[in-house]
Design a protein around this motif. Sequence first.
Motif, PDB file in Angstrom:
ATOM      1  N   VAL A 172     -55.139  -6.893  38.871  1.00 39.57           N
ATOM      2  CA  VAL A 172     -54.387  -7.528  37.790  1.00 39.57           C
ATOM      3  C   VAL A 172     -55.227  -7.491  36.521  1.00 39.57           C
ATOM      4  O   VAL A 172     -56.309  -8.072  36.444  1.00 39.57           O
ATOM      5  N   ASN A 173     -54.727  -6.774  35.540  1.00 36.56           N
ATOM      6  CA  ASN A 173     -55.432  -6.595  34.274  1.00 36.56           C
ATOM      7  C   ASN A 173     -54.415  -6.067  33.264  1.00 36.56           C
ATOM      8  O   ASN A 173     -53.636  -5.167  33.603  1.00 36.56           O
ATOM      9  N   TRP A 181     -59.465  -2.932  24.873  1.00 35.00           N
ATOM     10  CA  TRP A 181     -59.375  -2.888  26.331  1.00 35.00           C
ATOM     11  C   TRP A 181     -59.781  -4.240  26.907  1.00 35.00           C
ATOM     12  O   TRP A 181     -60.681  -4.896  26.389  1.00 35.00           O
ATOM     13  N   TYR A 182     -59.114  -4.631  27.969  1.00 35.91           N
ATOM     14  CA  TYR A 182     -59.379  -5.930  28.577  1.00 35.91           C
ATOM     15  C   TYR A 182     -60.383  -5.785  29.728  1.00 35.91           C
ATOM     16  O   TYR A 182     -60.233  -4.909  30.580  1.00 35.91           O
ATOM     17  N   TYR A 222     -55.195  -0.460  37.352  1.00 40.22           N
ATOM     18  CA  TYR A 222     -54.878  -1.786  36.823  1.00 40.22           C
ATOM     19  C   TYR A 222     -53.363  -1.903  36.704  1.00 40.22           C
ATOM     20  O   TYR A 222     -52.648  -0.898  36.633  1.00 40.22           O
ATOM     21  N   THR A 223     -52.862  -3.130  36.705  1.00 40.18           N
ATOM     22  CA  THR A 223     -51.418  -3.331  36.804  1.00 40.18           C
ATOM     23  C   THR A 223     -50.684  -3.360  35.471  1.00 40.18           C
ATOM     24  O   THR A 223     -49.468  -3.174  35.436  1.00 40.18           O
ATOM     25  N   SER A 224     -51.401  -3.655  34.382  1.00 40.17           N
ATOM     26  CA  SER A 224     -50.765  -3.826  33.063  1.00 40.17           C
ATOM     27  C   SER A 224     -49.723  -4.943  33.091  1.00 40.17           C
ATOM     28  O   SER A 224     -48.717  -4.886  32.375  1.00 40.17           O
ATOM     29  N   ALA A 225     -49.959  -5.945  33.911  1.00 31.91           N
ATOM     30  CA  ALA A 225     -48.993  -7.036  34.044  1.00 31.91           C
ATOM     31  C   ALA A 225     -49.699  -8.280  34.555  1.00 31.91           C
ATOM     32  O   ALA A 225     -50.822  -8.223  35.054  1.00 31.91           O
ATOM     33  N   SER A 226     -49.023  -9.418  34.427  1.00 38.09           N
ATOM     34  CA  SER A 226     -49.555 -10.672  34.958  1.00 38.09           C
ATOM     35  C   SER A 226     -49.548 -10.636  36.481  1.00 38.09           C
ATOM     36  O   SER A 226     -48.937  -9.747  37.092  1.00 38.09           O
ATOM     37  N   MET A 227     -50.210 -11.598  37.106  1.00 38.76           N
ATOM     38  CA  MET A 227     -50.258 -11.604  38.563  1.00 38.76           C
ATOM     39  C   MET A 227     -48.858 -11.806  39.146  1.00 38.76           C
ATOM     40  O   MET A 227     -48.481 -11.123  40.105  1.00 38.76           O
ATOM     41  N   GLY A 233     -59.315   2.410  33.249  1.00 38.29           N
ATOM     42  CA  GLY A 233     -59.820   2.197  31.903  1.00 38.29           C
ATOM     43  C   GLY A 233     -61.327   2.273  31.750  1.00 38.29           C
ATOM     44  O   GLY A 233     -62.072   2.301  32.742  1.00 38.29           O
ATOM     45  N   PRO A 234     -61.811   2.275  30.493  1.00 41.24           N
ATOM     46  CA  PRO A 234     -63.248   2.450  30.238  1.00 41.24           C
ATOM     47  C   PRO A 234     -64.110   1.246  30.571  1.00 41.24           C
ATOM     48  O   PRO A 234     -65.336   1.370  30.620  1.00 41.24           O
ATOM     49  N   LEU A 235     -63.514   0.081  30.804  1.00 37.65           N
ATOM     50  CA  LEU A 235     -64.314  -1.099  31.144  1.00 37.65           C
ATOM     51  C   LEU A 235     -64.437  -1.303  32.655  1.00 37.65           C
ATOM     52  O   LEU A 235     -65.041  -2.271  33.103  1.00 37.65           O
ATOM     53  N   PHE A 236     -63.884  -0.364  33.406  1.00 37.73           N
ATOM     54  CA  PHE A 236     -64.022  -0.467  34.853  1.00 37.73           C
ATOM     55  C   PHE A 236     -65.468  -0.170  35.234  1.00 37.73           C
ATOM     56  O   PHE A 236     -66.072   0.787  34.737  1.00 37.73           O
ATOM     57  N   PRO A 237     -66.078  -0.952  36.147  1.00 37.89           N
ATOM     58  CA  PRO A 237     -67.526  -0.868  36.409  1.00 37.89           C
ATOM     59  C   PRO A 237     -67.936   0.208  37.419  1.00 37.89           C
ATOM     60  O   PRO A 237     -68.540  -0.073  38.463  1.00 37.89           O
ATOM     61  N   TRP A 238     -67.678   1.474  37.111  1.00 38.32           N
ATOM     62  CA  TRP A 238     -68.039   2.549  38.037  1.00 38.32           C
ATOM     63  C   TRP A 238     -69.537   2.581  38.337  1.00 38.32           C
ATOM     64  O   TRP A 238     -69.952   2.802  39.477  1.00 38.32           O
ATOM     65  N   LYS A 239     -70.346   2.406  37.287  1.00 41.78           N
ATOM     66  CA  LYS A 239     -71.801   2.455  37.476  1.00 41.78           C
ATOM     67  C   LYS A 239     -72.258   1.351  38.416  1.00 41.78           C
ATOM     68  O   LYS A 239     -73.104   1.579  39.298  1.00 41.78           O
TER      69      LYS A 239
END
Length: 259
Positions: free
Chosen positions: A107-108, A120-121, A42-47, A164-170
Amino acid sequence: MKFLAIIVSLVLLAGCATGPRYDISHPSANHDSRVQFVVVHYTSASMERSLQLLTHGEVSSHYLIGDDKNATIFKLVDENLRAWHAGESEWQGRTWLNSSSIGIEIVNPGFKDTPTGRLWYPYSEAQVQSLIVLLKDINKRYAINPNNIIGHSDIAPLRKLDPGPLFPWKRLAAEGIGIWPNEQVVARQQAQFETQLPSISWYQAQLAHLGYATPQTGELDVATRHVIAAFQMHFRPSHFDGTPDAQTAALLQVLNQTK
């Protein structure tokens, strides 16, 4: 005659300018793709800021997935070229993965710390859909080993937390992208480990076998805790404190058995 000599000289020079002549009648079968890994960030920044950093800053990635309504996929670096997204990194014994990977930034904002804890976002549905389409397209061309679709935190657990933990690996694994353990098998294994946990050396060896760069000290040192936390964040995102518990052991065993 003088004019003819000039013409001959020009022809000879033109022939030299074409470079060496190659015999291509014996192609070797001993090769594979430069691209062995896909690393997600994730970028940790705006687009706007993300595009600026990735095109005119000191880092880059092959792709950027925006946070606009359609989750636009920006192609920033040709896949045949090396993008600067992984930095100091290691997976399955391969180091400095910029040279052997495709980097995908999303972007996140990442996270923010609040008085009640870290927030977390989430990723938008459009971003997840764009990522799935992109990963399937990449996999079609390179046949990436599912175990090698990884996050920045997997290859640099001492210094990175993305995606991050909200990334949808499953969810990705359900789409045939990446890996995810059979949860029923994990539950059965966990019950066995509840009676007695493996040694720290066992955890370190299992993590290294899966791909993580892990100290083999036999001690629960700071580096080992970071690696365990990175593994937990990927495969047990509800709780990733770096503690080597029974469920973590079960996850490791099942993943390595089905690898």
